[in-house]
Scaffold this active site. Structure first.
Site, PDB file in Angstrom:
ATOM      1  N   ASP A   9       0.887  -1.161   0.000  1.00 15.05           N
ATOM      2  CA  ASP A   9       0.000   0.000   0.000  1.00 15.05           C
ATOM      3  C   ASP A   9       0.932   1.221   0.000  1.00 15.05           C
ATOM      4  O   ASP A   9       2.102   1.121   0.380  1.00 15.05           O
ATOM      5  CB  ASP A   9      -0.856  -0.061   1.278  1.00 15.05           C
ATOM      6  CG  ASP A   9      -1.423   1.283   1.664  1.00 15.05           C
ATOM      7  OD1 ASP A   9      -2.134   1.873   0.821  1.00 15.05           O
ATOM      8  OD2 ASP A   9      -1.149   1.754   2.782  1.00 15.05           O
ATOM      9  N   ASP A  11      -0.086   5.113   0.832  1.00 19.25           N
ATOM     10  CA  ASP A  11      -0.322   6.099   1.904  1.00 19.25           C
ATOM     11  C   ASP A  11      -0.383   5.441   3.278  1.00 19.25           C
ATOM     12  O   ASP A  11      -1.235   4.589   3.510  1.00 19.25           O
ATOM     13  CB  ASP A  11      -1.625   6.865   1.635  1.00 19.25           C
ATOM     14  CG  ASP A  11      -1.502   7.752   0.414  1.00 19.25           C
ATOM     15  OD1 ASP A  11      -2.246   7.525  -0.561  1.00 19.25           O
ATOM     16  OD2 ASP A  11      -0.631   8.631   0.413  1.00 19.25           O
TER      17      ASP A  11
HETATM   18  C1  XBP Z   1      -5.044   6.210   0.947  1.00 16.50           C
HETATM   19  C2  XBP Z   1      -6.177   6.972   0.415  1.00 16.50           C
HETATM   20  C3  XBP Z   1      -5.900   8.053  -0.575  1.00 16.50           C
HETATM   21  C4  XBP Z   1      -5.172   9.206   0.117  1.00 16.50           C
HETATM   22  C5  XBP Z   1      -5.396  10.496  -0.615  1.00 16.50           C
HETATM   23  O1  XBP Z   1      -4.670   5.382  -0.106  1.00 16.50           O
HETATM   24  O2  XBP Z   1      -7.315   6.685   0.757  1.00 16.50           O
HETATM   25  O3  XBP Z   1      -7.156   8.481  -1.024  1.00 16.50           O
HETATM   26  O4  XBP Z   1      -5.721   9.390   1.420  1.00 16.50           O
HETATM   27  O5  XBP Z   1      -4.992  10.347  -1.975  1.00 16.50           O
HETATM   28  P1  XBP Z   1      -3.765   4.050   0.200  1.00 16.50           P
HETATM   29  P2  XBP Z   1      -5.987  10.833  -3.136  1.00 16.50           P
HETATM   30  O6  XBP Z   1      -3.665   3.904   1.706  1.00 16.50           O
HETATM   31  O7  XBP Z   1      -4.547   2.957  -0.465  1.00 16.50           O
HETATM   32  O8  XBP Z   1      -2.430   4.347  -0.437  1.00 16.50           O
HETATM   33  O9  XBP Z   1      -6.541  12.173  -2.703  1.00 16.50           O
HETATM   34  O10 XBP Z   1      -5.120  10.915  -4.372  1.00 16.50           O
HETATM   35  O11 XBP Z   1      -7.040   9.766  -3.223  1.00 16.50           O
HETATM   36 MG    MG Z   2      -2.858   3.200   3.373  1.00 13.10          MG
END
Ligand code: XBP
Ligand code: MG
Length: 263
Positions: A9, A11
């Site tokens: 993953d 973020d």
């Molecule tokens: C985390 C999310 C993303 C980010 C914001 O994604 O939910 O939406 O919070 O990025 P992951 P965007 O943990 O799956 O990496 O605004 O580009 O969506």
């Molecule tokens: Mg994440």
């Protein structure tokens, strides 16, 4: 268990990015003169919705406004989000968001063992390249055989779609890969796709139920940032999660018998 790929993953897992996202959302709100400011506390709650556009939509849906105003605001979501993404990727391009401790180390160990790398993230594609290039150099994105992200799937986490897409592109069954996550939604998505999953929570996600994880750690750790009380609490061989111990653990426990590390 032979592990042919590690699927990360982004973020919260590869890097602790959500404060950057939160600040970027607030800058976009200012630019659009919306009068909104998401506090850290409020944003933690909003993170229950995966995807920035979906999160904005969920926020607008609960605003005490007329239906006409709500529709007007919802129609602006793509524009607000595009503005937010511009702010966010410039913060990342400035090098303000480092990889979490141990990520670069484990990536190197995996590559040295001939194990492929992939990403499975809800974030917008431009954010992926920005983070990988700013932290791993211009060839950073090339280290990942597959990048499944953002709107490439209709249903974001906790749906398994993004992980299933990554598996299809890797041409692997989930039994030959390990997933790395930080959040309850991400863990649900990975487990629903059949993965044994390592969870490394952050401030934004730590109060969640990770009982379906194969291993829960405060981070991956590395020689410069050893995990407190390790080895001995959740790990056996070193004060950080080595690729070799990962193989051993992934081959042994079923997700329901997860060894939870005490925080
Ligand atoms: C985390 C999310 C993303 C980010 C914001 O994604 O939910 O939406 O919070 O990025 P992951 P965007 O943990 O799956 O990496 O605004 O580009 O969506
Ligand atoms: Mg994440």
């Amino acid at each position: 268990m032979k592990v042919d790929a590690l699927i990360f993953d982004l973020d919260g897992t590869l890097a602790d990015t959500e404060e950057g996202h939160r600040l970027a959302f607030n800058l976009a709100f200012e630019r659009y003169r919306l009068g909104w400011t998401w506090s850290a506390d409020e944003y933690r709650g909003l993170l229950k919705t995966t995807g920035g556009k979906e999160r904005l939509g969920a926020y607008i849906t609960q605003l005490p406004v007329s239906e006409v105003e709500r529709s007007r605001l919802l129609a602006q979501v793509p524009g607000i989000h595009a503005e937010k993404t511009k702010f966010y990727s410039s913060v990342v391009n400035d090098g303000a968001i480092p990889l979490r401790h141990g990520v670069a180390r484990l990536i190197e160990e995996a590559r040295a063992a001939g194990c492929r790398l992939a990403l499975a993230s809800a974030t917008t594609a431009v954010n992926v390249d920005a983070l990988l290039i700013s932290n791993l150099g211009k060839r950073g994105p090339d280290l990942f055989s597959v990048v499944a992200c953002g709107d490439q799937v209709a249903h974001k986490k906790p749906a398994p779609d993004i992980y299933q897409l990554a598996l299809r592109r890797l041409d692997l069954p989930s039994s030959r890969a390990v997933a790395f996550e930080d959040s309850a939604n991400g863990l649900s998505a990975a487990v629903a796709a059949g993965f044994w999953t390592v969870v490394t929570p952050t401030y934004w996600t730590e109060d969640s139920d990770f009982s379906a994880a194969g291993l829960v750690l405060p981070g991956l750790g590395d020689p410069a940032h050893p995990l407190e009380g390790e080895p001995g609490r959740a790990l056996r061989s070193a004060p950080w999660l080595t690729f070799n111990e990962l193989l051993e653990r992934a081959g042994e426990t079923k997700p329901s018998l997860a060894n939870q590390a005490l925080h």
